[in-house]
Each structure stands twice: as structure tokens, then as C-alpha cells.
Design a protein around this motif. Structure first.
Motif, PDB file in Angstrom:
ATOM      1  N   ASP A 123      90.454  -6.748 -13.106  1.00 38.79           N
ATOM      2  CA  ASP A 123      91.613  -7.643 -13.002  1.00 38.79           C
ATOM      3  C   ASP A 123      91.276  -9.094 -13.379  1.00 38.79           C
ATOM      4  O   ASP A 123      92.183  -9.885 -13.618  1.00 38.79           O
ATOM      5  CB  ASP A 123      92.185  -7.624 -11.575  1.00 38.79           C
ATOM      6  N   LEU A 124      90.005  -9.439 -13.453  1.00 35.49           N
ATOM      7  CA  LEU A 124      89.620 -10.826 -13.720  1.00 35.49           C
ATOM      8  C   LEU A 124      90.138 -11.353 -15.067  1.00 35.49           C
ATOM      9  O   LEU A 124      90.636 -12.473 -15.117  1.00 35.49           O
ATOM     10  CB  LEU A 124      88.104 -10.998 -13.627  1.00 35.49           C
ATOM     11  N   PRO A 125      90.043 -10.588 -16.160  1.00 39.12           N
ATOM     12  CA  PRO A 125      90.509 -11.127 -17.444  1.00 39.12           C
ATOM     13  C   PRO A 125      91.962 -10.778 -17.772  1.00 39.12           C
ATOM     14  O   PRO A 125      92.338 -10.672 -18.941  1.00 39.12           O
ATOM     15  CB  PRO A 125      89.545 -10.503 -18.453  1.00 39.12           C
TER      16      PRO A 125
ATOM     17  N   LEU B 190      81.513 -15.650 -10.743  1.00 36.04           N
ATOM     18  CA  LEU B 190      82.825 -15.061 -10.471  1.00 36.04           C
ATOM     19  C   LEU B 190      82.705 -13.573 -10.135  1.00 36.04           C
ATOM     20  O   LEU B 190      83.241 -13.100  -9.132  1.00 36.04           O
ATOM     21  CB  LEU B 190      83.735 -15.265 -11.686  1.00 36.04           C
ATOM     22  N   VAL B 191      81.969 -12.834 -10.955  1.00 30.04           N
ATOM     23  CA  VAL B 191      81.800 -11.395 -10.732  1.00 30.04           C
ATOM     24  C   VAL B 191      81.027 -11.153  -9.437  1.00 30.04           C
ATOM     25  O   VAL B 191      81.389 -10.267  -8.643  1.00 30.04           O
ATOM     26  CB  VAL B 191      81.113 -10.718 -11.939  1.00 30.04           C
TER      27      VAL B 191
ATOM     28  N   GLN C 190      90.922  -8.644 -24.632  1.00 24.10           N
ATOM     29  CA  GLN C 190      90.141  -7.861 -23.675  1.00 24.10           C
ATOM     30  C   GLN C 190      89.232  -6.865 -24.398  1.00 24.10           C
ATOM     31  O   GLN C 190      88.074  -6.687 -24.005  1.00 24.10           O
ATOM     32  CB  GLN C 190      91.070  -7.136 -22.706  1.00 24.10           C
TER      33      GLN C 190
ATOM     34  N   ARG D 195      88.875  -4.441  -9.054  1.00 24.88           N
ATOM     35  CA  ARG D 195      88.875  -5.884  -8.805  1.00 24.88           C
ATOM     36  C   ARG D 195      88.280  -6.670  -9.974  1.00 24.88           C
ATOM     37  O   ARG D 195      88.813  -7.698 -10.378  1.00 24.88           O
ATOM     38  CB  ARG D 195      88.084  -6.209  -7.534  1.00 24.88           C
ATOM     39  N   VAL D 196      87.179  -6.190 -10.505  1.00 24.58           N
ATOM     40  CA  VAL D 196      86.527  -6.900 -11.610  1.00 24.58           C
ATOM     41  C   VAL D 196      87.366  -6.777 -12.877  1.00 24.58           C
ATOM     42  O   VAL D 196      87.493  -7.740 -13.641  1.00 24.58           O
ATOM     43  CB  VAL D 196      85.083  -6.395 -11.818  1.00 24.58           C
TER      44      VAL D 196
ATOM     45  N   THR E  47      80.997 -12.971  -6.790  1.00 24.31           N
ATOM     46  CA  THR E  47      81.897 -13.247  -5.674  1.00 24.31           C
ATOM     47  C   THR E  47      82.827 -12.063  -5.412  1.00 24.31           C
ATOM     48  O   THR E  47      83.014 -11.641  -4.263  1.00 24.31           O
ATOM     49  CB  THR E  47      82.716 -14.526  -5.947  1.00 24.31           C
ATOM     50  N   VAL E  48      83.392 -11.507  -6.465  1.00 19.80           N
ATOM     51  CA  VAL E  48      84.281 -10.350  -6.325  1.00 19.80           C
ATOM     52  C   VAL E  48      83.492  -9.157  -5.784  1.00 19.80           C
ATOM     53  O   VAL E  48      83.954  -8.444  -4.887  1.00 19.80           O
ATOM     54  CB  VAL E  48      84.953 -10.014  -7.682  1.00 19.80           C
TER      55      VAL E  48
ATOM     56  N   THR F  34      80.652 -17.043 -15.170  1.00 24.37           N
ATOM     57  CA  THR F  34      81.202 -15.683 -15.157  1.00 24.37           C
ATOM     58  C   THR F  34      80.426 -14.810 -14.177  1.00 24.37           C
ATOM     59  O   THR F  34      81.019 -14.046 -13.405  1.00 24.37           O
ATOM     60  CB  THR F  34      81.182 -15.070 -16.573  1.00 24.37           C
TER      61      THR F  34
END
Length: 161
Positions: free
Chosen positions: A117-119, A21-22, A127, A114-115, A24-25, A18
Motif C-alpha cells: 500500500d505504500l506506493p 519507511l518499510v 508501480q 501493508r508494504v 516502520t511498517v 525508503t
């Protein structure tokens, strides 16, 4: 993609992936705004109010010499300014300029979107549970406030001279 993407993960693996992923965004947003990760973090820390150098070093987890160089580079770009510290005549605080406040707000809004939108694959209830659990993890680990839910609304006067 990955062969075993849907297999259950351990807590450590899930959190590291996770974070990857964060990160990278976040890095993609940083590049879009022509910032370094450290510059973006600095702008997001001082978005609400000016900080002293010691306080910045502690919050960002950087050595004093690294903070000085970071502030110097941001000052040369016209994003921050040094101002006298009213509580200590020998010290100064770092504040956003008008240009820095605008960039910080735009970066904050875009990165948050952007973050967030990940979940999107989770239901609204899932959420909410995720937010509650992550909030507890952050609080329990005393994570410095380097990013908040509120940007820099014009009514707060961020970056004004």
C-alpha cells in the motif's frame, strides 16, 4: 510534517528513507503479531521449507549462538520444531509447526498488504517500473530470500507434522 518533503533527494537518501519507511511498517506488523523482528524473519524464511542451522545463520546474517537462542525461543512458543536432517545424522533442521505456519502465513499476508500500500500514490505503470527496478537492486546485491511473494498455501503442507 517535514518542511522539505517534496525536494529531490540523492539516491542514498531516497533509499535510506525508503528503508526507514518499510522498517516502520514491518515493525508495526511485528508488534501486532506479538513477534520480534528476528522471530518474524525466521518464520518467513522457513515458510516454504525447513532450514538447517548453518543455512539459517547465513540467510539471516546472525551468529550461530544467536540463531540457537532464536530457535529456542520460537520452539518454546510452539512456532517451530527441530527435526532430523536426512542428509546429516548429526544435524537438525528447523521447521514450522502448525501453529507457526498459521502465524507465518497471517503475518506474511498482512505485512505484504501493508508494504504494497505504500506506493499507492504511483500510477500502475510507475508501480511496475518501481517493482522492476527494486527487483534488479535486490538481485544485483544477492539479498537472501527472507520474504517471498507467496505465503504458505495449505496445499503446500507447510507446518504439517
Amino acid at each position: 510534517m517535514e518542511e522539505h518533503a517534496d525536494e529531490p533527494m540523492s539516491m542514498g537518501t531516497a533509499l535510506v528513507r525508503t528503508a526507514f519507511l518499510v522498517d516502520t511498517v514491518y515493525a508495526d506488523a511485528v508488534r501486532q503479531f506479538d513477534l520480534t523482528v528476528q522471530q518474524a524473519q525466521l518464520l518467513c524464511v522457513i515458510i516454504a521449507r525447513p532450514f538447517g542451522m548453518f543455512e539459517l545463520a547465513k540467510t539471516l546474517g546472525l551468529a550461530k549462538s544467536s540463531i540457537s537462542g532464536l530457535v529456542d525461543r520460537c520452539e518454546k512458543r510452539g512456532l517451530v520444531r527441530r527435526e532430523a536432517d536426512p542428509g546429516d545424522g548429526r544435524a537438525f533442521r528447523v521447521a514450522l509447526t502448525e501453529k507457526g505456519a498459521q502465524l507465518a502465513e497471517e503475518f506474511h499476508d498482512e505485512t505484504t498488504k501493508r508494504v504494497a500500500d505504500l506506493p499507492l500514490g504511483l500510477s500502475a505503470a510507475e508501480q511496475q517500473v518501481l517493482v522492476g527496478l527494486l527487483t534488479r537492486v535486490v538481485a544485483d546485491n544477492h539479498v537472501p530470500v527472507v520474504f517471498t511473494d507467496s505465503g504458505c498455501p495449505s496445499s503446500q503442507g507447510c507446518g504439517e507434522n
